[in-house]
Scaffold this motif. Structure first.
Motif, PDB file in Angstrom:
ATOM      1  N   ASN A 247      -2.567 -11.401  -9.956  1.00  0.00           N
ATOM      2  CA  ASN A 247      -2.925  -9.990  -9.658  1.00  0.00           C
ATOM      3  C   ASN A 247      -2.200  -9.180  -8.177  1.00  0.00           C
ATOM      4  O   ASN A 247      -2.424  -8.317  -7.756  1.00  0.00           O
ATOM      5  CB  ASN A 247      -4.283  -9.842  -9.509  1.00  0.00           C
ATOM      6  N   SER A 248      -1.351 -10.168  -7.473  1.00  0.00           N
ATOM      7  CA  SER A 248      -0.941  -9.990  -6.240  1.00  0.00           C
ATOM      8  C   SER A 248       0.574  -9.237  -6.385  1.00  0.00           C
ATOM      9  O   SER A 248       1.291  -9.758  -7.419  1.00  0.00           O
ATOM     10  CB  SER A 248      -1.087 -11.021  -5.193  1.00  0.00           C
ATOM     11  N   LEU A 263       0.226  -7.733  -1.251  1.00  0.00           N
ATOM     12  CA  LEU A 263      -0.530  -6.385  -1.504  1.00  0.00           C
ATOM     13  C   LEU A 263      -1.442  -6.683  -2.764  1.00  0.00           C
ATOM     14  O   LEU A 263      -1.045  -7.404  -3.510  1.00  0.00           O
ATOM     15  CB  LEU A 263       0.628  -5.276  -1.913  1.00  0.00           C
ATOM     16  N   THR A 264      -2.630  -6.540  -2.321  1.00  0.00           N
ATOM     17  CA  THR A 264      -3.761  -6.775  -3.498  1.00  0.00           C
ATOM     18  C   THR A 264      -4.583  -5.405  -3.598  1.00  0.00           C
ATOM     19  O   THR A 264      -4.399  -4.432  -3.024  1.00  0.00           O
ATOM     20  CB  THR A 264      -4.831  -7.763  -2.687  1.00  0.00           C
ATOM     21  N   GLY A 265      -4.975  -5.320  -4.958  1.00  0.00           N
ATOM     22  CA  GLY A 265      -5.494  -4.040  -5.412  1.00  0.00           C
ATOM     23  C   GLY A 265      -5.906  -4.195  -6.988  1.00  0.00           C
ATOM     24  O   GLY A 265      -6.854  -3.580  -7.602  1.00  0.00           O
ATOM     25  N   THR A 296       4.315   0.118   4.661  1.00  0.00           N
ATOM     26  CA  THR A 296       2.925  -0.248   4.979  1.00  0.00           C
ATOM     27  C   THR A 296       1.978  -1.064   4.066  1.00  0.00           C
ATOM     28  O   THR A 296       1.255  -1.666   4.343  1.00  0.00           O
ATOM     29  CB  THR A 296       2.116   0.736   5.610  1.00  0.00           C
ATOM     30  N   GLY A 297       2.561  -1.190   2.724  1.00  0.00           N
ATOM     31  CA  GLY A 297       1.813  -1.619   1.627  1.00  0.00           C
ATOM     32  C   GLY A 297       0.494  -0.885   1.420  1.00  0.00           C
ATOM     33  O   GLY A 297      -0.416  -1.381   0.565  1.00  0.00           O
ATOM     34  N   GLU A 298       0.380   0.294   1.928  1.00  0.00           N
ATOM     35  CA  GLU A 298      -0.804   0.970   1.547  1.00  0.00           C
ATOM     36  C   GLU A 298      -0.828   1.641   0.197  1.00  0.00           C
ATOM     37  O   GLU A 298       0.279   1.895  -0.251  1.00  0.00           O
ATOM     38  CB  GLU A 298      -0.997   2.159   2.502  1.00  0.00           C
ATOM     39  N   VAL A 299      -1.999   1.651  -0.589  1.00  0.00           N
ATOM     40  CA  VAL A 299      -2.040   2.281  -2.117  1.00  0.00           C
ATOM     41  C   VAL A 299      -2.221   3.526  -1.774  1.00  0.00           C
ATOM     42  O   VAL A 299      -2.874   4.336  -1.169  1.00  0.00           O
ATOM     43  CB  VAL A 299      -3.149   1.723  -2.580  1.00  0.00           C
TER      44      VAL A 299
END
Length: 529
Positions: A247-248, A263-265, A296-299
């Motif tokens: 999932n990563s 990155l996770t989510g 940044t890896g931000e969603v």
């Protein structure tokens, strides 16, 4: 002074008199005759002796005196008239006399007129072999080539037009000597002249390494916590971004091979991804598409549309296409990372849609229903179906008119998208062909048999090429199914169910792996001096 017309008439009269004398002389026993046999027939060449050498000289001087008094146009007209009265044999002699007079060394002449730049520009269009020959013409040609930095310009032209040269210039570091505006900013022409054969040697070695399977192998152990496997990846010169079964999303430094970021989510396996300089877009078995900031890896966005796993996606120039296990294809308008709207849903496949690709003209999709479907990019209307695979299709790539697909029938097929014809079937894998990529020279495929195969694309497109010559090399290092790969002129990067990412480097091969056998797929000119 007499008018020109009168002088010309007198001159012609003198000529006619000479001719008559020659004819009378022919009847005398003084003439000499040479017989020849040509093509089975006899021909006679008559060599006439002048009756009076003094007479001839006086008449010739008089003709020249009249000739010199005329204007250039009158002289030309007179000579044309004179030539028209001669025989073919005489024309040949005149032609031989005129040829060297009409030749001009324009490369030498131009600098004398202050036009060095034109001479340089003319020679700058030469290839390496011709440039070598031009250097040997004379010292002036060599000077124009040297002062014009024409070897430098030749290398720069190759770097601009050939991705192999461009990539090599960056990797070997000689790009720092190119594209300098002032000659004083770089080394002399001799440097570039000696650099050129070294570049050719490098290119020949790379091509030989591809064909012979010589490579330097680097391995990334992904160390997934729960379920193991790397389903997708993409890379550039600095990083590798991978989507994992756990999932990563993991981002790796391409030089040190260290993991830079996780990155996770997603709540399911990351099955597909693509990134550019701004965003990473991922699709997952959790049925969602997520958009991440690449730095940044931000969603930034989550798209919820498909009812089942998102199996593949592509985006370019404000358009994104996703496909799913739910048998549908979604076409999205991508104004920005946060402004993505659904334009159209394409329905027609009777099983999971495993892969999509597109350009400005067509969207191409492939499914477990054994078909490839073609849709119009602008209208989203169905165009045609490509039939031929015996089992479901797992992967494809589309570019220009060519579609290359891989299937669970263990074959690879090449298609002409415009007419729907299957151009070639490639056989060799022992299990499902899971991933495939091609460029202008080769096709690289990965399969569930754990093997990566390199194929000669140009030979595959030639119907006369025997099937046995198409597979150049089989690479076996993965211990599990090969899920995804990408390649360029210098390397293949692949991922597998064995939880590894492998980097197959065909440029930086240790000397111990090299041998004398070479079979390059390109022909280049070697330069020696």
């Amino acid at each position: 002074m007499e008018p020109d017309s009168v002088i010309e008439d007198k001159t012609i009269e003198l000529m006619n008199t000479s001719v008559m004398e020659d004819q009378n002389e022919d009847e005398s026993p003084k003439k000499s005759t040479l017989w020849q046999i040509s093509n089975g027939t006899s021909s006679v060449i008559v060599s006439r002796k002048r009756p009076s050498e003094g007479n001839y000289q006086k008449e010739k001087d008089l003709c020249i005196k009249y000739f010199d008094q005329w204007s250039e146009s009158d002289q030309v007209e007179f000579v044309e008239h004179l030539i028209s009265r001669m025989c073919h044999y005489q024309h040949g002699h005149i032609n031989s006399y005129l040829k060297p007079m009409l030749q001009r060394d324009f490369i030498t002449a131009l600098p004398e007129q202050g036009l060095d730049h034109i001479a340089e520009n003319i020679l700058s269009y030469l290839d390496a072999r011709s440039l070598c020959a031009a250097e040997l013409v004379c010292k002036e040609w060599q000077r124009v080539i040297s002062e014009g930095m024409l070897w430098k310009k030749l290398i720069e032209r190759m770097v601009r037009t050939d991705p192999l040269w461009k990539g090599l210039s960056e990797r070997r570091g000689w790009d720092q000597y190119l594209f300098k505006n002032r000659p004083t900013d770089g080394p002399p022409n001799s440097f570039y002249r000696s650099l050129y054969p070294k570049i050719i040697q490098d290119i020949e070695t790379i091509e030989s390494n591809w064909r012979c399977g010589r490579h330097n192998l680097q391995r990334i152990q992904c160390r997934s916590e729960n379920s193991k496997g790397v389903y997708c990846l993409q890379y550039d010169d600095e990083k590798i971004i991978s989507g994992l079964r756990d999932n990563s999303i993991k981002i790796w430094d391409k030089t040190s091979l260290e993991c830079l970021k996780v990155l996770t989510g997603h709540t399911g396996s990351v099955l597909c991804l693509q990134y550019d300089e701004r965003v990473i877009v991922t699709g997952s078995s959790d049925s969602t598409v997520r958009v991440w900031d690449v730095n940044t890896g931000e969603v930034l966005n989550t798209l919820i549309h498909h009812n089942e796993a998102v199996l593949h996606l592509r985006f370019s120039n404000g358009l994104m296409v996703t496909c799913s296990k739910d048998r549908s294809i979604a076409v999205w308008d991508m104004a920005s990372a946060t402004d993505i709207t659904l334009r159209r849903v394409l329905v027609g496949h009777r099983a999971a849609v495993n892969v999509v690709d597109f350009d400005d003209k067509y969207i191409v999709s492939a499914s477990g229903d054994r078909t490839i479907k073609v849709w119009s990019t602008s209208t989203c209307e169905f165009v045609r179906t490509l039939n031929g695979h015996k089992r479901g299709i797992a992967c494809l790539q589309y570019r220009d008119r060519l579609v290359v697909s891989g299937s669970s029938d263990n074959t690879i097929r090449l298609w002409d998208i415009e007419c729907g014809a299957c151009l070639r079937v490639l056989e060799g894998h022992e299990e499902l062909v899971r991933c495939i990529r091609f460029d202008n020279k080769r096709i690289v495929s990965g399969a569930y048999d754990g093997k990566i195969k390199v194929w000669d694309l140009q030979a595959a497109l030639d119907p006369r090429a025997p099937a046995s010559t198409l597979c150049l090399r089989t690479l076996v290092e993965h211990s599990g199914r090969v899920f995804r790969l990408q390649f360029d002129e210098f390397q293949i990067i692949s991922s597998s169910h064995d939880d590894t990412i492998l980097i197959w480097d065909f440029l930086n091969v240790p000397p111990s792996a090299q041998n004398e056998t070479r079979s390059p797929s390109r022909t280049y000119t070697y330069i020696s001096r």
